[in-house]
Scaffold this motif. Structure first.
Motif, PDB file in Angstrom:
ATOM      1  N   ALA A  53       0.838  -1.209   0.000  1.00  0.00           N
ATOM      2  CA  ALA A  53       0.000   0.000   0.000  1.00  0.00           C
ATOM      3  C   ALA A  53       0.873   1.260   0.000  1.00  0.00           C
ATOM      4  O   ALA A  53       0.596   2.218  -0.731  1.00  0.00           O
ATOM      5  N   TYR A  54       1.942   1.249   0.813  1.00  0.00           N
ATOM      6  CA  TYR A  54       2.805   2.435   0.911  1.00  0.00           C
ATOM      7  C   TYR A  54       3.515   2.684  -0.424  1.00  0.00           C
ATOM      8  O   TYR A  54       3.581   3.814  -0.901  1.00  0.00           O
ATOM      9  N   ASN A  55       4.058   1.631  -1.045  1.00  0.00           N
ATOM     10  CA  ASN A  55       4.698   1.780  -2.358  1.00  0.00           C
ATOM     11  C   ASN A  55       3.720   2.384  -3.356  1.00  0.00           C
ATOM     12  O   ASN A  55       4.055   3.321  -4.089  1.00  0.00           O
ATOM     13  N   THR A  56       2.527   1.845  -3.381  1.00  0.00           N
ATOM     14  CA  THR A  56       1.526   2.303  -4.349  1.00  0.00           C
ATOM     15  C   THR A  56       1.128   3.752  -4.068  1.00  0.00           C
ATOM     16  O   THR A  56       1.021   4.572  -4.983  1.00  0.00           O
ATOM     17  N   ALA A  57       0.939   4.071  -2.793  1.00  0.00           N
ATOM     18  CA  ALA A  57       0.532   5.425  -2.408  1.00  0.00           C
ATOM     19  C   ALA A  57       1.615   6.445  -2.765  1.00  0.00           C
ATOM     20  O   ALA A  57       1.330   7.493  -3.364  1.00  0.00           O
ATOM     21  N   LYS A  58       2.850   6.143  -2.404  1.00  0.00           N
ATOM     22  CA  LYS A  58       3.914   7.126  -2.619  1.00  0.00           C
ATOM     23  C   LYS A  58       4.247   7.286  -4.101  1.00  0.00           C
ATOM     24  O   LYS A  58       4.681   8.352  -4.543  1.00  0.00           O
ATOM     25  N   SER A  59       4.031   6.209  -4.872  1.00  0.00           N
ATOM     26  CA  SER A  59       4.205   6.302  -6.311  1.00  0.00           C
ATOM     27  C   SER A  59       3.115   7.202  -6.903  1.00  0.00           C
ATOM     28  O   SER A  59       3.375   7.998  -7.816  1.00  0.00           O
ATOM     29  N   ALA A  60       1.916   7.089  -6.372  1.00  0.00           N
ATOM     30  CA  ALA A  60       0.819   7.950  -6.831  1.00  0.00           C
ATOM     31  C   ALA A  60       1.125   9.420  -6.532  1.00  0.00           C
ATOM     32  O   ALA A  60       0.845  10.297  -7.353  1.00  0.00           O
ATOM     33  N   VAL A  61       1.719   9.671  -5.379  1.00  0.00           N
ATOM     34  CA  VAL A  61       2.062  11.062  -5.015  1.00  0.00           C
ATOM     35  C   VAL A  61       3.075  11.628  -6.014  1.00  0.00           C
ATOM     36  O   VAL A  61       3.002  12.792  -6.426  1.00  0.00           O
ATOM     37  N   TRP A  62       4.021  10.779  -6.405  1.00  0.00           N
ATOM     38  CA  TRP A  62       5.055  11.173  -7.388  1.00  0.00           C
ATOM     39  C   TRP A  62       4.389  11.619  -8.692  1.00  0.00           C
ATOM     40  O   TRP A  62       4.634  12.709  -9.190  1.00  0.00           O
ATOM     41  N   MET A  63       3.512  10.785  -9.251  1.00  0.00           N
ATOM     42  CA  MET A  63       2.899  11.083 -10.545  1.00  0.00           C
ATOM     43  C   MET A  63       1.854  12.199 -10.431  1.00  0.00           C
ATOM     44  O   MET A  63       1.734  13.031 -11.328  1.00  0.00           O
ATOM     45  N   MET A  64       1.123  12.227  -9.303  1.00  0.00           N
ATOM     46  CA  MET A  64       0.145  13.301  -9.098  1.00  0.00           C
ATOM     47  C   MET A  64       0.861  14.663  -9.128  1.00  0.00           C
ATOM     48  O   MET A  64       0.341  15.641  -9.677  1.00  0.00           O
ATOM     49  N   SER A  65       2.053  14.712  -8.551  1.00  0.00           N
ATOM     50  CA  SER A  65       2.812  15.974  -8.500  1.00  0.00           C
ATOM     51  C   SER A  65       3.122  16.462  -9.911  1.00  0.00           C
ATOM     52  O   SER A  65       3.045  17.665 -10.198  1.00  0.00           O
ATOM     53  N   LYS A  66       3.474  15.539 -10.784  1.00  0.00           N
ATOM     54  CA  LYS A  66       3.805  15.929 -12.159  1.00  0.00           C
ATOM     55  C   LYS A  66       2.562  16.440 -12.884  1.00  0.00           C
ATOM     56  O   LYS A  66       2.613  17.419 -13.634  1.00  0.00           O
ATOM     57  N   SER A  67       1.437  15.783 -12.667  1.00  0.00           N
ATOM     58  CA  SER A  67       0.204  16.211 -13.331  1.00  0.00           C
ATOM     59  C   SER A  67      -0.211  17.601 -12.854  1.00  0.00           C
ATOM     60  O   SER A  67      -0.599  18.457 -13.666  1.00  0.00           O
ATOM     61  N   ILE A  68      -0.101  17.829 -11.557  1.00  0.00           N
ATOM     62  CA  ILE A  68      -0.430  19.161 -11.002  1.00  0.00           C
ATOM     63  C   ILE A  68       0.500  20.212 -11.614  1.00  0.00           C
ATOM     64  O   ILE A  68       0.077  21.287 -12.039  1.00  0.00           O
ATOM     65  N   ALA A  69       1.796  19.865 -11.688  1.00  0.00           N
ATOM     66  CA  ALA A  69       2.798  20.808 -12.219  1.00  0.00           C
ATOM     67  C   ALA A  69       2.472  21.171 -13.663  1.00  0.00           C
ATOM     68  O   ALA A  69       2.508  22.356 -14.046  1.00  0.00           O
ATOM     69  N   LEU A  70       2.133  20.172 -14.471  1.00  0.00           N
ATOM     70  CA  LEU A  70       1.870  20.419 -15.895  1.00  0.00           C
ATOM     71  C   LEU A  70       0.589  21.224 -16.082  1.00  0.00           C
ATOM     72  O   LEU A  70       0.513  22.104 -16.936  1.00  0.00           O
ATOM     73  N   HIS A  71      -0.405  20.944 -15.254  1.00  0.00           N
ATOM     74  CA  HIS A  71      -1.643  21.734 -15.340  1.00  0.00           C
ATOM     75  C   HIS A  71      -1.353  23.206 -15.023  1.00  0.00           C
ATOM     76  O   HIS A  71      -1.783  24.098 -15.768  1.00  0.00           O
ATOM     77  N   CYS A  72      -0.640  23.446 -13.936  1.00  0.00           N
ATOM     78  CA  CYS A  72      -0.357  24.838 -13.539  1.00  0.00           C
ATOM     79  C   CYS A  72       0.432  25.551 -14.623  1.00  0.00           C
ATOM     80  O   CYS A  72       0.170  26.724 -14.935  1.00  0.00           O
ATOM     81  N   ALA A  73       1.401  24.836 -15.218  1.00  0.00           N
ATOM     82  CA  ALA A  73       2.217  25.453 -16.277  1.00  0.00           C
ATOM     83  C   ALA A  73       1.343  25.793 -17.478  1.00  0.00           C
ATOM     84  O   ALA A  73       1.414  26.911 -18.013  1.00  0.00           O
ATOM     85  N   SER A  74       0.494  24.860 -17.885  1.00  0.00           N
ATOM     86  CA  SER A  74      -0.292  25.123 -19.101  1.00  0.00           C
ATOM     87  C   SER A  74      -1.377  26.171 -18.846  1.00  0.00           C
ATOM     88  O   SER A  74      -1.805  26.867 -19.756  1.00  0.00           O
ATOM     89  N   ALA A  75      -1.799  26.290 -17.592  1.00  0.00           N
ATOM     90  CA  ALA A  75      -2.794  27.312 -17.268  1.00  0.00           C
ATOM     91  C   ALA A  75      -2.150  28.697 -17.132  1.00  0.00           C
ATOM     92  O   ALA A  75      -2.849  29.694 -16.955  1.00  0.00           O
TER      93      ALA A  75
END
Ligand SMILES: NC(=O)c1ccc[n+]([C@@H]2O[C@H](COP(=O)([O-])OP(=O)(O)OC[C@H]3O[C@@H](n4cnc5c(N)ncnc54)[C@H](O)[C@@H]3O)[C@@H](O)[C@H]2O)c1
Length: 257
Positions: A155-177
């Motif tokens: 669960a921890y591996n899966t959760a922390k991996s999700a945090v990694w990818m979520m961060s990139k998606s948030i970053a790209l959204h903010c940049a494109s906005a």
């Protein structure tokens, strides 16, 4: 001038461990900090210690990151106390053990709820505040466990991996906005805070337990909270103004193996 002079920083899980260390280091470099935690007393105590050194620069609130109402109240209180929110540090987190054969649905949901869902909810609710106080920075505390796996940390591996990818998606959204809001993830290895106590105990406790963890790290020591704090300080400051969607491994070399 401090490195984060004028920054208004909201930190979850600020009662102890890494969150408390970030609060101290950021305040020492000129930021105002708002520490939240489900452990209200701990957050209040840490904020009071910081405010003793930096009067008017540290606040706290009781805040369960899994509760949307708590997020709304804490963000509004922070905005009022600090006059805005320019940095969000999603630090609160829990770890647990369990393999594909032993993890329970309850345990899985508990980890996902605190480590992943809360970052989604909280960051979404924080966006209007961050947009008002640009330049902004979102710093998500993941783990090396989000980059390399272990058979008994499903669960921890899966959760922390999700945090990694979520961060990139948030970053790209903010940049494109067109927002001047960056988002990055930080990935510590075993670092000396209460969260690793059970791991040390599993290895036989005390020095013996620590030695078992240290053996896996090329630099041959545990991380200290300040080791992670320096990465957070950089990401909170405008020194990192061209850095977004990146991952910062504070890991003594472990992920290179
Ligand atoms: N210390 C390490 O070795 C290490 C390594 C990699 C990643 N991390 C990550 O760093 C972050 C901070 O961990 P730490 O080492 O300081 O651990 P810690 O256990 O010392 O601190 C975690 C804090 O989060 C708070 N918290 C837990 N559930 C919460 C909730 N529902 N709402 C609000 N607050 C809650 C706790 O009360 C505690 O104050 C976590 O996300 C953890 O996964 C730590």
């Amino acid at each position: 001038m401090g490195r984060v002079n004028g920054k208004k920083v909201f930190i979850t899980g600020g009662a102890q461990g890494l969150g408390a260390c970030f609060g101290r280091m950021l305040a020492d470099e000129g930021a105002t900090v708002f520490l939240t935690d489900v452990n209200a007393e701990g957050a209040e105590k840490t904020a009071a210690e910081i405010a003793k050194k930096h009067p008017g620069k540290a606040f706290s609130a009781k805040h369960d990151v899994t509760n949307k109402d708590d997020w709304e109240a804490a963000l509004a209180a922070a905005d009022k106390a600090m006059g805005g929110i320019s940095v969000l540090i999603n630090n609160a987190g829990v770890g647990g053990w369990g393999s594909i054969e032993t993890e329970t649905l309850e345990g899985w949901r508990w980890t996902m709820n605190i480590d992943v869902d809360a970052i989604f909810t909280g960051t979404q609710l924080a966006m209007p505040y961050l947009k008002k106080s640009q330049p902004g920075s979102i710093i998500n505390i993941s783990s090396v466990a989000g980059l390399i796996a272990s058979g008994n940390m499903l669960a921890y591996n899966t959760a922390k991996s999700a945090v990694w990818m979520m961060s990139k998606s948030i970053a790209l959204h903010c940049a494109s906005a067109g927002y001047d809001i960056r988002c990055n993830s930080v990935h510590p290895v075993f670092t000396r805070t209460p969260i690793i106590d059970p791991l040390v105990a599993m290895g036989g406790g005390g020095e013996q337990g620590e030695a078992k963890l240290v053996r896996q790290i090329p630099l041959k020591r545990l991380g200290e909270p300040e080791d992670v704090g320096y990465a957070v300080l950089y990401l909170a400051s405008d020194e990192s103004r061209f850095v977004t969607a990146a991952e910062f491994k504070i890991d003594g070399g472990i992920t290179a193996q």
